[in-house]
Structures are given as C-alpha cells and as structure tokens.
Scaffold this motif. Structure first.
Motif, mmCIF file in Angstrom:
data_model
loop_
_atom_site.group_PDB
_atom_site.id
_atom_site.type_symbol
_atom_site.label_atom_id
_atom_site.label_comp_id
_atom_site.label_asym_id
_atom_site.label_seq_id
_atom_site.Cartn_x
_atom_site.Cartn_y
_atom_site.Cartn_z
ATOM 1 N N GLU A 1 0.825 -1.208 0.000
ATOM 2 C CA GLU A 1 0.000 0.000 0.000
ATOM 3 C C GLU A 1 0.861 1.261 0.000
ATOM 4 O OE1 GLU A 1 -2.393 -0.382 3.480
ATOM 5 O OE2 GLU A 1 -3.902 -1.627 2.504
ATOM 6 N N LYS A 2 2.028 1.191 0.598
ATOM 7 C CA LYS A 2 2.920 2.343 0.715
ATOM 8 C C LYS A 2 4.128 2.226 -0.232
ATOM 9 C CE LYS A 2 0.793 4.231 4.249
ATOM 10 N NZ LYS A 2 0.150 5.520 4.176
ATOM 11 N N ARG A 3 3.965 1.581 -1.370
ATOM 12 C CA ARG A 3 5.096 1.291 -2.246
ATOM 13 C C ARG A 3 5.761 2.545 -2.822
ATOM 14 N NH1 ARG A 3 0.427 0.038 -4.570
ATOM 15 N NH2 ARG A 3 -0.104 0.905 -6.594
ATOM 16 N N PHE A 4 5.034 3.665 -2.935
ATOM 17 C CA PHE A 4 5.630 4.877 -3.496
ATOM 18 C C PHE A 4 6.335 5.716 -2.435
ATOM 19 C CE2 PHE A 4 2.081 3.923 -6.457
ATOM 20 C CZ PHE A 4 2.873 3.541 -7.530
ATOM 21 N N GLY A 5 6.070 5.441 -1.189
ATOM 22 C CA GLY A 5 6.768 6.054 -0.061
ATOM 23 C C GLY A 5 6.911 4.979 0.991
ATOM 24 N N PRO A 6 7.780 3.991 0.764
ATOM 25 C CA PRO A 6 7.756 2.755 1.563
ATOM 26 C C PRO A 6 8.235 2.925 2.995
ATOM 27 C CG PRO A 6 9.646 2.741 0.119
ATOM 28 C CD PRO A 6 8.862 3.970 -0.224
ATOM 29 N N PHE A 7 7.787 1.979 3.827
ATOM 30 C CA PHE A 7 8.374 1.818 5.145
ATOM 31 C C PHE A 7 9.750 1.189 4.934
ATOM 32 C CE2 PHE A 7 3.797 1.457 6.198
ATOM 33 C CZ PHE A 7 3.714 2.476 7.132
#
Length: 186
Positions: A94-100
């Motif tokens: 879900e956060k692939r463009f601003g990853p954890f």
C-alpha cells in the motif's frame, strides 16, 4: 536500511520453527543500546521480526497489532501465519511509493500446514522458503552461515543451537549488528 543495522533469521526444523535477532540499537556505527527487541510476538504461534529503520519498525508493529485485533473480532479465531504474511505484504505494498524502510521476517507454526517462514522486501514482495530466511544488514553473512549450518528435520534443541550459532557467527562479521541475540523456538 543501513541506518540502524540488524540481523534477523528464521529457520524450519522438524515440526518446529525458530526466529532470532540481534539486540543492538545503533545509529550508524554508534551503539545507543544493547537491549533492542526486533522480534515481536503476534500470536500464540506467530512471530514477526523487523529489520530496518526503528521508527518504521514501531509504526508497522502498531499497524500489525491493530489489524490482528480487527481480524480476531471479525473472524473469531486467531490469524494463521500464511494469512498474516499476506496481510504484511499488503500493508507494505500500500505504501510502495513512499515505503516503510523495514524488511519483515515472519515465522509461525500452523496446525494444518506445519512450520511457515517468509521474508519480504520494502514493498512487500514475499519470499516463501522451506529452510531459512534472513533479513537486515547482516543478511549476506547470514546466508553463508545458514547454508553451512542448516540441515533438514532438526529437533527443537538442535534448531536452537543451529540458529544461535548461525546468527552469532554472522553478526560478528557486521559492524552494524550484534551485541547479543534473542531466539524464539516454537
């Protein structure tokens, strides 16, 4: 990924599974503490190890706790390891463009399917294995030691000794990881 440093490994034995991590909390080459837990109990027979940025590790742990509790309320049963692995993969993707900046290692013991281990990268691409998975800055060293020490059908005591020696030998060769280890065997 190399800001805090870590070494996490999960191994499969004969009807058992183990996960281990180092205890160092540091900022680059400066050690801050030597009692940092990077493996968290998510259920009776389910653990997740998080390597990477400490702040993202804490955020992900809270998200996992929330989703596990919601699943338990909705389904009225504990989450199986494979389902939890898919959940973690989805949360990361879900956060692939601003990853954890975390690489999770999941290990669990399923009543139906037996031992389960998996690891993921920053965007949740899973690696399912039948022997061992590794993560962290000591990952390359862990691959070498695990390939040398691991063998199939280990009993819990032998699995504990193998995973301990593999982790300690690997983190001795990585200046960003180390300062003790913690091992969980199921």
């Amino acid at each position: 990924m190399q800001y805090n440093g870590s070494g996490i490994v999960a191994m499969v034995g004969k009807d058992c599974v183990a996960i281990a991590s180092d205890m160092r909390y540091g900022i680059q080459q400066q050690t801050i503490a030597t009692n940092m837990h990077k493996v968290f109990k998510m259920g009776d027979k389910l653990f997740v190890g998080l390597s990477g940025l400490i702040t993202d590790m804490q955020t992900l742990k809270q998200k996992f706790d929330f989703r596990l509790k919601m699943y338990a309320l909705r389904e009225n049963r504990p989450m199986r390891p494979k389902v939890f692995s898919n959940l973690v993969s989805t949360i990361l993707y879900e956060k692939r463009f601003g990853p954890f900046f975390c690489e999770p290692v999941i290990c669990g013991l399923d009543e139906k399917e037996g031992p389960f281990i998996s690891a993921m990268d920053l965007i949740g691409a899973p690696v399912l294995a039948k022997d061992f998975v590794v993560s962290g800055t000591a990952g390359e060293e862990l691959y070498g030691t695990c390939e040398a020490f691991w063998k199939p059908n280990m009993e819990p005591d032998e699995l504990f000794e193998t995973i301990s020696q593999a982790l300690l030998a690997a983190v001795d060769r990585d200046c960003l990881a180390g300062w003790g280890a913690i091992v969980h065997v199921m």
